[in-house]
Design a protein around this motif. Structure first.
Motif, short mmCIF file in Angstrom:
data_model
loop_
_atom_site.label_atom_id
_atom_site.label_comp_id
_atom_site.label_asym_id
_atom_site.label_seq_id
_atom_site.Cartn_x
_atom_site.Cartn_y
_atom_site.Cartn_z
N TRP A 6 -44.06 36.13 75.97
CA TRP A 6 -44.79 35.04 76.61
C TRP A 6 -44.13 34.75 77.95
N GLN A 7 -44.86 34.91 79.03
CA GLN A 7 -44.30 34.74 80.36
C GLN A 7 -44.29 33.27 80.76
N HIS A 8 -43.27 32.92 81.55
CA HIS A 8 -43.12 31.54 81.99
C HIS A 8 -43.21 31.47 83.51
N GLN A 9 -44.05 30.56 84.01
CA GLN A 9 -44.13 30.29 85.44
C GLN A 9 -43.33 29.03 85.74
N THR A 10 -42.30 29.19 86.55
CA THR A 10 -41.45 28.06 86.89
C THR A 10 -42.21 27.09 87.78
N VAL A 11 -42.21 25.82 87.41
CA VAL A 11 -42.94 24.79 88.16
C VAL A 11 -42.09 24.29 89.33
N LEU A 12 -42.73 24.07 90.47
CA LEU A 12 -42.06 23.55 91.66
C LEU A 12 -40.80 24.36 91.98
N LEU A 13 -40.91 25.67 91.90
CA LEU A 13 -39.76 26.56 92.06
C LEU A 13 -39.06 26.37 93.41
N MET A 281 -45.02 16.25 94.20
CA MET A 281 -45.98 16.69 93.18
C MET A 281 -46.36 18.14 93.45
N PRO A 282 -46.80 18.88 92.44
CA PRO A 282 -47.26 20.26 92.68
C PRO A 282 -48.47 20.28 93.61
N SER A 283 -48.57 21.33 94.39
CA SER A 283 -49.72 21.48 95.28
C SER A 283 -50.96 21.83 94.47
N ALA A 284 -52.12 21.66 95.08
CA ALA A 284 -53.38 22.02 94.42
C ALA A 284 -53.39 23.49 94.06
N ALA A 285 -52.81 24.31 94.93
CA ALA A 285 -52.77 25.76 94.68
C ALA A 285 -51.91 26.07 93.46
N GLU A 286 -50.77 25.37 93.32
CA GLU A 286 -49.91 25.63 92.16
C GLU A 286 -50.61 25.19 90.87
N VAL A 287 -51.26 24.05 90.89
CA VAL A 287 -51.96 23.57 89.69
C VAL A 287 -53.07 24.53 89.30
N GLN A 288 -53.77 25.07 90.29
CA GLN A 288 -54.85 26.02 90.00
C GLN A 288 -54.28 27.30 89.38
N GLY A 289 -53.14 27.75 89.88
CA GLY A 289 -52.53 28.97 89.37
C GLY A 289 -51.77 28.77 88.07
N ARG A 292 -50.36 24.19 83.62
CA ARG A 292 -49.31 23.42 82.95
C ARG A 292 -48.46 22.62 83.94
N SER A 293 -48.61 22.90 85.22
CA SER A 293 -47.83 22.16 86.23
C SER A 293 -48.49 20.84 86.63
N ARG A 294 -49.72 20.60 86.15
CA ARG A 294 -50.50 19.48 86.69
C ARG A 294 -49.85 18.12 86.46
N SER A 295 -49.06 17.98 85.41
CA SER A 295 -48.46 16.67 85.13
C SER A 295 -47.05 16.53 85.69
N ALA A 296 -46.57 17.54 86.40
CA ALA A 296 -45.18 17.52 86.88
C ALA A 296 -44.97 16.50 88.00
N VAL A 297 -43.82 15.83 87.96
CA VAL A 297 -43.38 14.93 89.03
C VAL A 297 -41.91 15.23 89.29
N MET A 298 -41.58 15.54 90.53
CA MET A 298 -40.18 15.79 90.89
C MET A 298 -39.64 14.62 91.70
N ARG A 299 -38.49 14.11 91.28
CA ARG A 299 -37.82 13.02 92.01
C ARG A 299 -36.45 13.51 92.46
#
Length: 308
Positions: A6-13, A281-289, A292-299
């Protein structure tokens, strides 16, 4: 070699690693290695004398990290939760990164029991080598405890109904053993469907958070970050649900203001230990790709020179 089916895409890499402000000779901490996306990018930016220390409780993640450590002497992995962050010593890190998400290999592997989308053992432990599984806990948990956990950690308004349904199922047919059994019980108790969300979502989240003591560990790790960060070091935290993000936001807010001891009104206020920097927040492009990143918030916050 460890292989993940199962491959993992790192969010907000790139955003997260950029926020660390990597100094090539610095020491950085990836407090949640996962499958190593952030760690590998950090290592690319470090010099031969730079260092990266990672933590993870998941044996599969640790196995992947050990392969990386074997090939790169700048990197080390600890098979521990990030609540042990403070063991690194005072002012030893130039940046700390915490990615609080459950990795895709964990979610997508039915044997781990994290998802209601696949039938498997009702486990949900991040570290499968120790502790109690959700199935074991559900065998004896009181209805009042079940309801409290579902309400507090899942923010489920049908918490009492779900708890009673679980208890009724235990009495009529014995203990719950699989994710499908739990999902079916919850679906029968949650009467109102949220658009685009499975009725079991909140209950599964609640049990996962509870069985892994996720919020307690996060609070310990946040406090420990003040101890290990050098002045000017960056604290970067990626959250994926409101309970986590609220805790991170409140911690950064509390530590980024001077505090007056009202018992000693003429004393100097305690110094700020953090300077809040920004929210990303993740960009629209990241959320589309990667949905699972749609709910991410980075502080992001910066450590001041004030003592921990």
């Amino acid at each position: 070699m460890v292989q993940d089916a199962w491959q993992h895409q790192t969010v907000l890499l790139h955003e997260a690693v950029d926020a660390l402000g990597i100094q090539p000779d610095g020491h950085y901490v990836d407090a949640t290695f996962g499958r190593g996306g952030h760690s590998r990018l950090i290592l690319e930016k470090l010099s031969a004398s730079g260092r990266l220390t990672a933590f993870d409780k998941d044996p599969q993640a640790v196995a992947a990290a050990q392969e990386l450590a074997a090939s790169d002497g700048r990197f080390s992995i600890r098979h521990q939760g990030f609540c042990h962050l403070g063991e690194l010593g005072a002012s030893t890190a130039d940046g700390v990164l915490m990615d609080l998400g459950v990795s895709s290999p964990q979610i997508d592997d039915p044997e781990r029991g994290f998802s209601f989308r696949h039938d498997g053992p009702l486990d949900m432990r991040m570290d499968t080598t120790r502790g109690q599984s959700v199935a074991q806990w559900l065998e004896t948990a009181e209805v009042s405890t079940l309801a409290e956990v579902i309400r507090e950690y899942g923010e489920e308004r049908f918490a009492q109904q779900v708890a009673k349904a679980i208890d009724r199922r235990r009495q009529e047919r014995g203990p719950l053993r699989t994710t499908r059994e739990l999902a079916e019980v919850v679906a029968g108790a949650v009467k109102t469907r949220e658009p685009g969300k499975d009725p079991a979502t909140r209950t599964f989240q609640a049990f996962r958070i509870f069985i892994n003591a996720e919020l307690e560990e996060l609070q310990q790790a946040l406090e420990a970050s003040l101890h290990v960060l050098r002045p000017g070091g960056q604290l970067v935290v990626i959250s994926f649900h409101s309970l986590e993000d609220r805790m991170v936001k409140q911690f950064m807010a509390r530590r980024s203001r001077a505090v007056v001891d009202r018992r000693v009104p003429f004393a100097e206020p305690a110094e700020m230990q953090l300077v809040r920097v920004r929210r990303v927040m993740p960009s629209a492009a990241e959320v589309q790709g990667n949905p699972r990143s749609r709910s991410a918030v980075m502080r992001v916050a910066e450590r001041t020179e004030a003592p921990a």
